[in-house]
Design a protein around this motif. Structure first.
Motif, mmCIF file in Angstrom:
data_model
loop_
_atom_site.group_PDB
_atom_site.id
_atom_site.type_symbol
_atom_site.label_atom_id
_atom_site.label_comp_id
_atom_site.label_asym_id
_atom_site.label_seq_id
_atom_site.Cartn_x
_atom_site.Cartn_y
_atom_site.Cartn_z
ATOM 1 N N ALA A 1 0.637 -1.758 -0.126
ATOM 2 C CA ALA A 1 0.089 0.511 0.241
ATOM 3 C C ALA A 1 0.942 0.875 -0.145
ATOM 4 O O ALA A 1 0.266 2.500 -1.368
ATOM 5 C CB ALA A 1 -1.240 -0.176 1.232
ATOM 6 N N SER A 2 2.273 1.072 0.832
ATOM 7 C CA SER A 2 2.593 2.195 0.564
ATOM 8 C C SER A 2 3.732 2.336 -0.555
ATOM 9 O O SER A 2 4.135 3.652 -0.959
ATOM 10 C CB SER A 2 3.552 2.369 1.785
ATOM 11 O OG SER A 2 4.897 1.516 2.424
ATOM 12 N N ASN B 1 0.454 13.084 2.846
ATOM 13 C CA ASN B 1 -0.130 11.307 3.055
ATOM 14 C C ASN B 1 -2.192 11.378 2.516
ATOM 15 O O ASN B 1 -2.317 9.895 2.840
ATOM 16 C CB ASN B 1 0.214 11.225 3.762
ATOM 17 C CG ASN B 1 1.736 10.412 3.523
ATOM 18 O OD1 ASN B 1 1.664 10.505 2.427
ATOM 19 N ND2 ASN B 1 2.288 10.573 4.812
ATOM 20 N N VAL B 2 -2.952 12.646 2.378
ATOM 21 C CA VAL B 2 -4.520 12.758 2.911
ATOM 22 C C VAL B 2 -4.300 13.497 1.658
ATOM 23 O O VAL B 2 -3.862 14.707 1.424
ATOM 24 C CB VAL B 2 -4.628 12.888 4.367
ATOM 25 C CG1 VAL B 2 -4.900 11.671 4.526
ATOM 26 C CG2 VAL B 2 -4.498 14.248 5.304
ATOM 27 N N PHE C 1 2.854 6.789 4.837
ATOM 28 C CA PHE C 1 2.478 5.637 5.461
ATOM 29 C C PHE C 1 1.729 4.802 5.264
ATOM 30 O O PHE C 1 0.294 5.728 5.480
ATOM 31 C CB PHE C 1 3.350 6.959 7.077
ATOM 32 C CG PHE C 1 4.030 6.885 7.052
ATOM 33 C CD1 PHE C 1 5.163 6.140 7.861
ATOM 34 C CD2 PHE C 1 4.519 7.950 6.913
ATOM 35 C CE1 PHE C 1 5.899 6.682 8.659
ATOM 36 C CE2 PHE C 1 5.731 8.359 7.104
ATOM 37 C CZ PHE C 1 6.838 7.623 7.676
ATOM 38 N N ALA C 2 0.877 3.674 6.098
ATOM 39 C CA ALA C 2 0.051 3.015 5.976
ATOM 40 C C ALA C 2 -0.149 2.773 6.891
ATOM 41 O O ALA C 2 0.961 2.230 7.925
ATOM 42 C CB ALA C 2 -0.167 1.993 4.674
ATOM 43 N N GLN D 1 6.062 1.470 5.563
ATOM 44 C CA GLN D 1 6.516 3.249 5.121
ATOM 45 C C GLN D 1 7.548 3.177 3.933
ATOM 46 O O GLN D 1 8.213 1.763 3.722
ATOM 47 C CB GLN D 1 7.042 4.284 6.305
ATOM 48 C CG GLN D 1 8.087 5.165 5.677
ATOM 49 C CD GLN D 1 9.129 4.923 6.447
ATOM 50 O OE1 GLN D 1 9.703 5.274 6.908
ATOM 51 N NE2 GLN D 1 9.753 6.736 6.377
ATOM 52 N N THR D 2 6.778 4.335 2.828
ATOM 53 C CA THR D 2 7.971 3.608 1.717
ATOM 54 C C THR D 2 8.460 4.948 0.560
ATOM 55 O O THR D 2 7.274 6.025 1.310
ATOM 56 C CB THR D 2 7.200 3.370 0.619
ATOM 57 O OG1 THR D 2 6.905 1.450 1.173
ATOM 58 C CG2 THR D 2 8.413 2.599 -0.566
#
Length: 311
Positions: A128-129, A186-187, A206-207, A293-294
């Motif tokens: 996801a990230s 991130n949103v 970050f997910a 996290q990526t």
């Protein structure tokens, strides 16, 4: 020493032969090599301290400098954990590990992170990230509104059934400045801020399967110099002089001072309370959810985003 990049860089400064781009790409090359080597060291039973020391020493061996202490944040800790001096903590077979490292060459920073799932149970959370990061990078057309970038990240992470961590963000960087003032959410957000040609941007989705926010933990292991002030404690005065000389611009780890003075922990607390230092709290998922996290650093060009931290 020029500690600021002109964010409205002209065409010549973004030429691949320019000193700025050469140093930025060199930092990225070192980062890519070090993080690949370090990932192989992360296994059950290995010490966090050994991995952090390897990352920082290897960075210097390859011709770079450490832009910030090696972050090794596990499970519900999203960021800002770096081992203490001679830390005995080890990785377990159930850990989801965020390895976040920073390299600089003459102040030009490569900041990147990846998630290592030792449990083999959170592959979708990791994806996801990762997918959010690469999707938003592909969509960058300068000038680009940062709120629109956040919307892309949010949409991708939510498509996997997880939540983006809303109060963590990426950041625009300048020479010797890790956070220059513009954050990459991130949103989805309403914002008047844009990234544009010449910007150096760390993008880090970050997910989580938790609440979707982080809170401050009680511990601080990473610090940043703010200003010099009078302090009474002799050990604090000694440590302050060392910090002013060695770490005037970028964050540093408390463990780096362990061999300078046996009272360094007291000195650091004194310097924080005196307003000389800022301490970064560990950041913990609000509902203790698992976090991935990526992160990559990109240079914004007229043709989009050029990843510096990828081979």
């Amino acid at each position: 020493m020029d500690k600021n990049i002109n964010n409205n860089a002209d065409e010549d400064s973004l030429n691949e032969e320019s000193e700025m781009v050469k140093k930025l790409m060199k930092a990225g090359e070192i980062h890519a090599e070090v993080i690949e080597e370090a990932e192989k060291l992360i296994k059950p039973g290995a010490k966090l301290y050994d991995v952090a020391e390897y990352v920082e020493n290897r960075t210097r061996e390859l011709g770079g400098e450490v832009a910030f202490p090696c972050n090794i944040s596990i499970n519900d800790i999203a960021a800002h954990y770096t081992p203490v001096y001679k830390d005995e903590k080890t990785f377990s077979e159930n850990d989801v590990v965020k390895l976040d490292i920073g390299v600089h060459v003459d102040g030009y920073i490569a900041d990147g992170a990846r998630t290592i799932d030792l449990s083999c149970s959170y592959n979708d959370l990791k994806k996801a990230s990762e997918d959010a990061l690469y999707t938003v990078i592909k969509e960058i057309v300068p000038p680009m509104n940062i709120g629109d970038m956040g919307a892309i990240i949010q949409e991708v992470i939510e498509s996997y059934g997880y939540k983006p961590v809303s109060n963590l963000s990426g950041h625009v960087m300048e020479q010797y400045v890790l956070h220059s003032g513009i954050s990459i959410p991130n949103v989805k957000e309403k914002s008047k801020d844009y990234i544009d040609v010449g910007d150096i941007v760390a993008i880090e989705p970050f997910a989580t399967d938790g609440y979707g926010e982080v809170m401050d933990g009680n511990e601080k292991y990473i610090f940043k110099y703010i200003k010099s002030r009078p302090v009474r404690l002799p050990s604090a005065r000694k440590i302050l002089k060392i910090i002013e000389k060695k770490y005037p611009y970028l964050p540093f780890a408390g463990r780096w001072l362990a061999t300078e003075d046996s009272k360094y922990k007291i000195a650091l607390r004194t310097l924080m309370s005196s307003g000389c230092l800022y301490g970064y709290s560990t950041l913990i998922e609000k509902n203790h959810g698992m976090v991935s996290q990526t992160e990559h650093t990109v240079l914004i060009t007229e043709n989009g985003a050029k990843i510096t931290t990828k081979r």
